[in-house]
Design an enzyme around this catalytic site. Structure first.
Site, PDB file in Angstrom:
ATOM      1  N   TYR A   1      -9.469  -9.667  -8.085  1.00 48.40           N
ATOM      2  CA  TYR A   1      -8.417  -9.853  -9.067  1.00 48.40           C
ATOM      3  C   TYR A   1      -8.523 -10.742 -10.200  1.00 48.40           C
ATOM      4  O   TYR A   1      -7.783 -10.851 -11.148  1.00 48.40           O
ATOM      5  CB  TYR A   1      -7.041  -9.783  -8.335  1.00 48.40           C
TER       6      TYR A   1
ATOM      7  N   ARG B   1      -0.332  -1.616  -7.246  1.00 48.82           N
ATOM      8  CA  ARG B   1      -0.541  -2.562  -6.441  1.00 48.82           C
ATOM      9  C   ARG B   1      -1.489  -3.768  -6.946  1.00 48.82           C
ATOM     10  O   ARG B   1      -1.253  -4.711  -7.070  1.00 48.82           O
ATOM     11  CB  ARG B   1      -1.219  -2.091  -5.113  1.00 48.82           C
TER      12      ARG B   1
ATOM     13  N   HIS C   1      -2.134   2.875  -6.119  1.00 47.70           N
ATOM     14  CA  HIS C   1      -2.861   1.754  -6.136  1.00 47.70           C
ATOM     15  C   HIS C   1      -2.761   0.898  -7.294  1.00 47.70           C
ATOM     16  O   HIS C   1      -2.986  -0.150  -7.319  1.00 47.70           O
ATOM     17  CB  HIS C   1      -4.191   2.152  -5.617  1.00 47.70           C
TER      18      HIS C   1
ATOM     19  N   LYS D   1      -2.742  -2.611   7.710  1.00 48.64           N
ATOM     20  CA  LYS D   1      -3.942  -2.210   8.394  1.00 48.64           C
ATOM     21  C   LYS D   1      -4.190  -3.208   9.542  1.00 48.64           C
ATOM     22  O   LYS D   1      -3.901  -4.317   9.669  1.00 48.64           O
ATOM     23  CB  LYS D   1      -5.259  -2.377   7.242  1.00 48.64           C
TER      24      LYS D   1
ATOM     25  N   HIS E   1      -4.502  -8.584   2.764  1.00 51.11           N
ATOM     26  CA  HIS E   1      -6.065  -8.896   2.837  1.00 51.11           C
ATOM     27  C   HIS E   1      -6.370  -9.693   4.139  1.00 51.11           C
ATOM     28  O   HIS E   1      -5.904 -10.872   3.971  1.00 51.11           O
ATOM     29  CB  HIS E   1      -6.648  -9.325   1.582  1.00 51.11           C
TER      30      HIS E   1
ATOM     31  N   ARG F   1       0.911  -1.311   0.057  1.00 51.12           N
ATOM     32  CA  ARG F   1      -0.148  -0.081  -0.072  1.00 51.12           C
ATOM     33  C   ARG F   1       0.756   1.202   0.076  1.00 51.12           C
ATOM     34  O   ARG F   1       2.077   1.135   0.560  1.00 51.12           O
ATOM     35  CB  ARG F   1      -0.918   0.207   1.173  1.00 51.12           C
TER      36      ARG F   1
END
Length: 314
Positions: A295, A263, A260, A189, A286, A165
């Protein structure tokens, strides 16, 4: 059912009696705001009009209270076909669900026609990505004769190699690169830590940058960040976003670009080359596999395009 000409209702039709009783009851029990009352009424009248051949209150009442599960399901599908968003359709279904549950609770009907209908799922747009050739052009864009150019090349290489990120990239510290193992220790995160391997190509560019350009950038100052500015602070996310836009323009990439996007390219290209979805999930950080699954649609779309372009019977 009526045709679309009958479904167009006037802006202010009277509420069917049951809908009025329902809204009045909610107002007494919950003190609903005027706007919320209006929204419930509009949603229920819209459904009743769709089912009815008339806009008379008694006909709207019959259409509303006699509705079954098929009617509700077809109406939600109709809203989608008419261009309503999943969020808007969900709100309509929520209004109808609360109305019919209220009727069941008070013994006004025996069943809830919305009970077996799932909320419309929000549509997820496919993330914008880049072809491998576009990525190569973007990586080649920085001017390597300048210290910042070499720094930016190392950042872009690392971004593409790891799928970090942007916040993880710009705040990356020297201590997070475990050179002996050639991995990054990343805290993402939710304060969750993960180890991300760094490919040989990216590692070479990082080492090249660290040996020369970084010292020139920080000068007499010290900085714990791997990619500092000349003030020894980390690059701001917004600044890096502008850098990518500038390099994209230099590379002849005219689509929307952001950190992004790289990414997305990282994940898509891994899947295109046979990577396991769960492995990509771990690399991206994730927590839920469903977040990564989007994806697969990008990869499948790209493979379909390649098939159509190169197969003799495509």
């Amino acid at each position: 059912m009526t045709d679309s000409s009958h479904r167009k209702r006037k802006p202010a039709l009277p509420l069917p009696p049951s809908a009025r009783q329902f809204i009045d009851a909610l107002w007494l029990e919950d003190g609903l705001a005027k706007n919320t009352q209006t929204a419930y009424g509009r949603d229920l009248v819209g459904f009743a009009c769709w089912r009815s051949d008339s806009e008379e209150p008694n006909e709207l009442e019959r259409a509303l209270v006699a509705a079954n599960t098929t009617d509700v399901s077809e109406y939600i599908n109709y809203l989608f076909a008419a261009g309503r968003s999943s969020r808007s359709s969900s709100r309509v279904l929520s209004s109808m669900r609360r109305f019919f549950r209220w009727q069941v609770q008070r013994g006004l009907r025996a069943d809830d026609p919305t009970a077996m209908i799932d909320m419309p799922q929000p549509t997820r747009s496919l993330p914008a990505t880049l072809s491998e050739a576009q990525v190569e052009a973007l990586l080649d864009a920085p001017d390597l004769n300048e210290a910042e150019g070499l720094r930016d090349r190392a950042m872009l290489e690392l971004l593409y190699a790891t799928g970090l990120r942007v916040s993880e990239l710009v705040t990356l510290q020297l201590a997070q690169l475990l050179t002996g193992q050639e991995v990054l220790r990343v805290v993402g995160k939710g304060n969750k830590e993960r180890l991300v391997p760094v490919g040989d190509e990216a590692l070479e560019w990082i080492q090249r940058y660290l040996k020369s350009a970084r010292a020139e950038i920080v000068g007499e100052r010290s900085s714990r960040y791997m990619f500092p500015t000349r003030r020894s602070e980390h690059i701001r996310r917004e600044s890096f976003w502008l850098l990518i836009k500038r390099y994209g323009a230099q590379a002849g990439i005219h689509q929307h670009l952001s950190p992004h996007t790289m990414r997305h390219a990282f994940a898509t290209h891994l899947l295109n080359h046979g990577a396991d979805l769960r492995a990509v999930q771990m690399l991206l950080g994730h927590s839920d596999l469903s977040t990564t699954q989007i994806y697969t649609h990008v990869a499948q779309q790209r493979l379909a395009e390649l098939h159509a372009k190169h197969h003799p019977r495509g």
